[in-house]
Design a protein around this motif. Sequence first.
Motif, PDB file in Angstrom:
ATOM      1  N   VAL A 175       0.823  -1.210   0.000  1.00 28.45           N
ATOM      2  CA  VAL A 175       0.000   0.000   0.000  1.00 28.45           C
ATOM      3  C   VAL A 175       0.855   1.258   0.000  1.00 28.45           C
ATOM      4  O   VAL A 175       0.615   2.193  -0.774  1.00 28.45           O
ATOM      5  CB  VAL A 175      -0.946   0.012   1.222  1.00 28.45           C
ATOM      6  N   PHE A 176       1.871   1.292   0.868  1.00 30.92           N
ATOM      7  CA  PHE A 176       2.623   2.527   1.083  1.00 30.92           C
ATOM      8  C   PHE A 176       4.033   2.531   0.494  1.00 30.92           C
ATOM      9  O   PHE A 176       4.663   3.585   0.421  1.00 30.92           O
ATOM     10  CB  PHE A 176       2.717   2.830   2.582  1.00 30.92           C
ATOM     11  N   GLY A 177       4.538   1.378   0.103  1.00 28.86           N
ATOM     12  CA  GLY A 177       5.850   1.321  -0.514  1.00 28.86           C
ATOM     13  C   GLY A 177       6.988   1.695   0.408  1.00 28.86           C
ATOM     14  O   GLY A 177       8.059   2.088  -0.056  1.00 28.86           O
ATOM     15  N   ASN A 178       6.790   1.569   1.717  1.00 30.96           N
ATOM     16  CA  ASN A 178       7.819   1.970   2.671  1.00 30.96           C
ATOM     17  C   ASN A 178       7.870   0.949   3.805  1.00 30.96           C
ATOM     18  O   ASN A 178       6.859   0.721   4.482  1.00 30.96           O
ATOM     19  CB  ASN A 178       7.509   3.363   3.227  1.00 30.96           C
ATOM     20  N   THR A 179       9.037   0.341   4.012  1.00 30.90           N
ATOM     21  CA  THR A 179       9.171  -0.730   5.000  1.00 30.90           C
ATOM     22  C   THR A 179       8.960  -0.232   6.418  1.00 30.90           C
ATOM     23  O   THR A 179       8.311  -0.899   7.230  1.00 30.90           O
ATOM     24  CB  THR A 179      10.555  -1.389   4.880  1.00 30.90           C
ATOM     25  N   VAL A 180       9.495   0.932   6.749  1.00 32.90           N
ATOM     26  CA  VAL A 180       9.376   1.462   8.109  1.00 32.90           C
ATOM     27  C   VAL A 180       7.916   1.741   8.451  1.00 32.90           C
ATOM     28  O   VAL A 180       7.419   1.364   9.520  1.00 32.90           O
ATOM     29  CB  VAL A 180      10.220   2.739   8.282  1.00 32.90           C
ATOM     30  N   LEU A 181       7.206   2.381   7.533  1.00 37.12           N
ATOM     31  CA  LEU A 181       5.792   2.686   7.767  1.00 37.12           C
ATOM     32  C   LEU A 181       4.969   1.405   7.837  1.00 37.12           C
ATOM     33  O   LEU A 181       4.085   1.267   8.702  1.00 37.12           O
ATOM     34  CB  LEU A 181       5.261   3.595   6.663  1.00 37.12           C
ATOM     35  N   ALA A 182       5.252   0.470   6.948  1.00 38.49           N
ATOM     36  CA  ALA A 182       4.541  -0.808   6.960  1.00 38.49           C
ATOM     37  C   ALA A 182       4.750  -1.527   8.288  1.00 38.49           C
ATOM     38  O   ALA A 182       3.812  -2.072   8.876  1.00 38.49           O
ATOM     39  CB  ALA A 182       5.014  -1.683   5.804  1.00 38.49           C
ATOM     40  N   SER A 183       5.994  -1.509   8.775  1.00 39.04           N
ATOM     41  CA  SER A 183       6.306  -2.160  10.046  1.00 39.04           C
ATOM     42  C   SER A 183       5.567  -1.495  11.198  1.00 39.04           C
ATOM     43  O   SER A 183       5.007  -2.175  12.073  1.00 39.04           O
ATOM     44  CB  SER A 183       7.816  -2.123  10.304  1.00 39.04           C
ATOM     45  N   ALA A 184       5.564  -0.156  11.201  1.00 34.90           N
ATOM     46  CA  ALA A 184       4.886   0.571  12.281  1.00 34.90           C
ATOM     47  C   ALA A 184       3.392   0.272  12.294  1.00 34.90           C
ATOM     48  O   ALA A 184       2.793   0.090  13.374  1.00 34.90           O
ATOM     49  CB  ALA A 184       5.128   2.070  12.113  1.00 34.90           C
ATOM     50  N   LEU A 185       2.787   0.192  11.121  1.00 30.58           N
ATOM     51  CA  LEU A 185       1.346  -0.065  11.053  1.00 30.58           C
ATOM     52  C   LEU A 185       0.994  -1.469  11.526  1.00 30.58           C
ATOM     53  O   LEU A 185       0.041  -1.658  12.286  1.00 30.58           O
ATOM     54  CB  LEU A 185       0.851   0.160   9.627  1.00 30.58           C
ATOM     55  N   GLN A 186       1.761  -2.461  11.088  1.00 31.80           N
ATOM     56  CA  GLN A 186       1.409  -3.826  11.495  1.00 31.80           C
ATOM     57  C   GLN A 186       1.703  -4.044  12.979  1.00 31.80           C
ATOM     58  O   GLN A 186       0.972  -4.789  13.653  1.00 31.80           O
ATOM     59  CB  GLN A 186       2.087  -4.884  10.607  1.00 31.80           C
ATOM     60  N   VAL A 187       2.730  -3.393  13.525  1.00 27.23           N
ATOM     61  CA  VAL A 187       2.971  -3.502  14.966  1.00 27.23           C
ATOM     62  C   VAL A 187       1.836  -2.833  15.738  1.00 27.23           C
ATOM     63  O   VAL A 187       1.385  -3.338  16.774  1.00 27.23           O
ATOM     64  CB  VAL A 187       4.335  -2.889  15.342  1.00 27.23           C
ATOM     65  N   ALA A 188       1.355  -1.691  15.232  1.00 29.21           N
ATOM     66  CA  ALA A 188       0.223  -1.012  15.877  1.00 29.21           C
ATOM     67  C   ALA A 188      -1.012  -1.916  15.882  1.00 29.21           C
ATOM     68  O   ALA A 188      -1.743  -1.988  16.880  1.00 29.21           O
ATOM     69  CB  ALA A 188      -0.081   0.297  15.161  1.00 29.21           C
ATOM     70  N   LEU A 189      -1.257  -2.620  14.774  1.00 29.29           N
ATOM     71  CA  LEU A 189      -2.383  -3.550  14.712  1.00 29.29           C
ATOM     72  C   LEU A 189      -2.180  -4.717  15.676  1.00 29.29           C
ATOM     73  O   LEU A 189      -3.134  -5.183  16.308  1.00 29.29           O
ATOM     74  CB  LEU A 189      -2.545  -4.072  13.281  1.00 29.29           C
ATOM     75  N   PHE A 190      -0.951  -5.168  15.804  1.00 30.12           N
ATOM     76  CA  PHE A 190      -0.616  -6.236  16.739  1.00 30.12           C
ATOM     77  C   PHE A 190      -0.892  -5.791  18.182  1.00 30.12           C
ATOM     78  O   PHE A 190      -1.480  -6.536  18.975  1.00 30.12           O
ATOM     79  CB  PHE A 190       0.860  -6.598  16.572  1.00 30.12           C
ATOM     80  N   VAL A 191      -0.520  -4.569  18.495  1.00 29.75           N
ATOM     81  CA  VAL A 191      -0.709  -4.040  19.848  1.00 29.75           C
ATOM     82  C   VAL A 191      -2.189  -3.901  20.182  1.00 29.75           C
ATOM     83  O   VAL A 191      -2.630  -4.239  21.288  1.00 29.75           O
ATOM     84  CB  VAL A 191       0.017  -2.690  20.011  1.00 29.75           C
ATOM     85  N   GLN A 192      -2.998  -3.415  19.224  1.00 27.65           N
ATOM     86  CA  GLN A 192      -4.419  -3.194  19.529  1.00 27.65           C
ATOM     87  C   GLN A 192      -5.145  -4.490  19.866  1.00 27.65           C
ATOM     88  O   GLN A 192      -6.145  -4.479  20.569  1.00 27.65           O
ATOM     89  CB  GLN A 192      -5.106  -2.465  18.370  1.00 27.65           C
ATOM     90  N   GLY A 193      -4.625  -5.602  19.415  1.00 30.61           N
ATOM     91  CA  GLY A 193      -5.231  -6.883  19.736  1.00 30.61           C
ATOM     92  C   GLY A 193      -4.968  -7.335  21.162  1.00 30.61           C
ATOM     93  O   GLY A 193      -5.497  -8.362  21.597  1.00 30.61           O
ATOM     94  N   HIS A 194      -4.139  -6.572  21.897  1.00 32.81           N
ATOM     95  CA  HIS A 194      -3.785  -6.945  23.265  1.00 32.81           C
ATOM     96  C   HIS A 194      -4.321  -5.947  24.290  1.00 32.81           C
ATOM     97  O   HIS A 194      -3.892  -5.957  25.450  1.00 32.81           O
ATOM     98  CB  HIS A 194      -2.262  -7.060  23.395  1.00 32.81           C
ATOM     99  N   PHE A 195      -5.274  -5.104  23.894  1.00 29.51           N
ATOM    100  CA  PHE A 195      -5.838  -4.127  24.829  1.00 29.51           C
ATOM    101  C   PHE A 195      -6.432  -4.775  26.075  1.00 29.51           C
ATOM    102  O   PHE A 195      -6.421  -4.202  27.159  1.00 29.51           O
ATOM    103  CB  PHE A 195      -6.916  -3.283  24.134  1.00 29.51           C
ATOM    104  N   TYR A 196      -6.970  -5.986  25.902  1.00 31.72           N
ATOM    105  CA  TYR A 196      -7.622  -6.653  27.033  1.00 31.72           C
ATOM    106  C   TYR A 196      -6.642  -6.936  28.173  1.00 31.72           C
ATOM    107  O   TYR A 196      -7.058  -7.189  29.317  1.00 31.72           O
ATOM    108  CB  TYR A 196      -8.267  -7.958  26.572  1.00 31.72           C
ATOM    109  N   GLN A 197      -5.337  -6.905  27.901  1.00 32.60           N
ATOM    110  CA  GLN A 197      -4.345  -7.182  28.935  1.00 32.60           C
ATOM    111  C   GLN A 197      -4.086  -5.981  29.843  1.00 32.60           C
ATOM    112  O   GLN A 197      -3.388  -6.120  30.848  1.00 32.60           O
ATOM    113  CB  GLN A 197      -3.032  -7.639  28.292  1.00 32.60           C
TER     114      GLN A 197
END
Length: 245
Positions: A175-197
Amino acid sequence: MKGIRFDWRLKDGIAGPGNLIVLLAVLFCFPLVLRATGALALSSIGPQDSQHTPALLRFCFVVAAFLWICFAIALFGIRIRGTSSFQDVIGRTWNSWQAVTRGVGAVLLTLVAMFAVGNLSNTFLAPFQHDAAATRAMVAYNTTEALAFLVLALTAGFVEEFVFRGYLQRQCQAVFGNTVLASALQVALFVQGHFYQGWIRLIPVLLIGALLTGVALWRKSLIPGMIAHGLGDSLVALPYLIRQL
């Protein structure tokens, strides 16, 4: 940030935009799934309560089932697009002794780093973890609970690495053509799945997500992260099972 572009059609993606939207929608529904199924009732049940084992089994089943649904959605999209395979997403395999040696080394380094993050988090963040009842309740007190959590831990190690460090990393990159941005977005999605903790627990989750992303990019393979992630999560169950030997 240099090199950013926007390609909503995902011409270089491993799955189509519709598949990505469906998966994102499902991921954002995770808190609702936990609430609707009563999976978080575990956080209000003491370890000596007779309902602790049924509650933990329900939690493990709900989370594991949810993860496998996410995996199925991602794999379905990959196969429909047909430009990449399951193996392409996994990355480099350990097809020689040299590859095995390097892979095992990467796993050990990752585990050491994960343990460091965990220990530092317990040392400095424990006084602030007033909203982490769900995390405190996820401790095995009998063999049934330990085996259930072991299955969940191994599932999370495989599926979360495939979905986040594999599928979503590649899709965000397309989507964005940038590894750093792609990494930040997928880590953010990973984190949101752990809000219950609990909010404080999101700090080590963020650090471990970033660590596993770095390992996947470094080794060009999901295998070291899958093994380290699964073993790290298994620490809730393995000590109990080892004591029973």
